[in-house]
Design an enzyme around this catalytic site. Structure first.
Site, PDB file in Angstrom:
ATOM      1  N   ASP A 229       0.839  -1.206   0.000  1.00 28.16           N
ATOM      2  CA  ASP A 229       0.000   0.000   0.000  1.00 28.16           C
ATOM      3  C   ASP A 229       0.872   1.252   0.000  1.00 28.16           C
ATOM      4  O   ASP A 229       2.035   1.206   0.432  1.00 28.16           O
ATOM      5  CB  ASP A 229      -0.873   0.032   1.264  1.00 28.16           C
ATOM      6  CG  ASP A 229      -1.882  -1.102   1.300  1.00 28.16           C
ATOM      7  OD1 ASP A 229      -2.151  -1.682   0.235  1.00 28.16           O
ATOM      8  OD2 ASP A 229      -2.384  -1.393   2.403  1.00 28.16           O
TER       9      ASP A 229
HETATM   10  N1  URA Z   1      -1.440  -5.896   3.745  1.00 32.67           N
HETATM   11  C1  URA Z   1      -1.874  -4.615   3.791  1.00 32.67           C
HETATM   12  O1  URA Z   1      -2.942  -4.325   4.345  1.00 32.67           O
HETATM   13  N2  URA Z   1      -1.118  -3.680   3.205  1.00 32.67           N
HETATM   14  C2  URA Z   1       0.060  -3.928   2.603  1.00 32.67           C
HETATM   15  O2  URA Z   1       0.711  -3.015   2.104  1.00 32.67           O
HETATM   16  C3  URA Z   1       0.505  -5.267   2.584  1.00 32.67           C
HETATM   17  C4  URA Z   1      -0.261  -6.234   3.174  1.00 32.67           C
END
Ligand code: URA
Length: 239
Positions: free
Chosen positions: A104
């Site tokens: 993310d």
């Molecule tokens: N899970 C999430 O919620 N975000 C990420 O960036 C990776 C795994």
């Protein structure tokens, strides 16, 4: 492999065909001990190519370990944000690199960039997905019941039943280690959301058992070693 010399130079030195031709016409390129000035000759796997005395090895694909900073998106291009490929492209101007697995925008840590589509598919395919390890900062502590639920398979709010995941406490009650073998959108945030726990920070430390190099500060990157690549690949069993 049989390949034109100018293409070989341009691919392996990350230079344009035009610049490869300039090196050739200046007499700086040697093949098997002889100066070669024409780019259209074909070279093979065992040809020894040197430019200004330095051996040039052909590389079909590259594999990069990047420490993604917060605020950068895991994409190849984006209208508004800096992307993970933007961070490395000055060193790989001719490669079509993409992230093999996303983090993310707010998350940080290990992103693997490559131009090898088969490799990316192999490490991400549902049946082969390699384990990924995260350090997660939470807004409330976990308990044994949550650890057990992660282990047996969390059901997300939309009804998706996830695979077994590892959740481990650390010395800090608000910091845990999570290991996943699948990549569902916002997976960790949604998993903790099921237990009304918010995620304040998420940092990926490992892919396929290979640790993000501690020498890499946020935004820095290096190529994976052959040993690291083999280690990641060795984790692609059905699981
Ligand atoms: N899970 C999430 O919620 N975000 C990420 O960036 C990776 C795994």
């Amino acid at each position: 492999m049989q390949m034109r010399l100018d293409k070989f130079l341009s691919d392996s030195m990350e230079i344009s065909r035009q610049d490869a031709k300039k090196l050739l016409s200046k007499g700086q390129v040697w093949v098997d001990g002889t100066v070669v000035k024409k780019g259209d000759i074909k070279i093979g796997d065992d040809s020894i190519v040197k430019v200004s005395g330095k051996r040039i090895e052909y590389r079909e694909f590259v594999y990069i370990m990047l420490n993604k900073p917060a605020g950068v998106v895991s994409a190849t291009d984006d209208k508004n944000d800096v992307t993970v490929t933007d961070l490395v492209k000055k060193d790989y101007p001719k490669r079509n690199l993409f992230p093999a697995g996303r983090l993310d925008k707010t998350s940080t840590g290990f992103v693997l960039l490559t131009d090898d589509g088969v490799f990316a598919h192999d490490i991400l395919a549902p049946k082969k997905h390699v384990p990924k390890e995260y350090i997660v900062t939470l807004d409330a502590p976990v308990n044994d019941e949550i650890i057990e639920k992660f282990n047996s398979g969390v059901t997300l709010a939309d009804g998706t039943l996830l695979k077994s995941a590892v959740l481990e406490a650390t010395d800090n009650p608000l910091v845990v280690k999570v290991v996943l073998k699948q990549g569902v959108y916002h997976q960790i945030k949604r998993m903790f959301g099921v237990f009304d726990i918010g995620v304040n920070g998420l940092h990926r430390t490992h892919i396929g058992g290979v640790e993000l190099d501690k020498c890499l500060s946020a935004g820095e990157y290096r190529e994976l070693t052959q040993q690291e690549l083999e280690k990641i690949y060795s984790q692609t069993g059905a699981n």
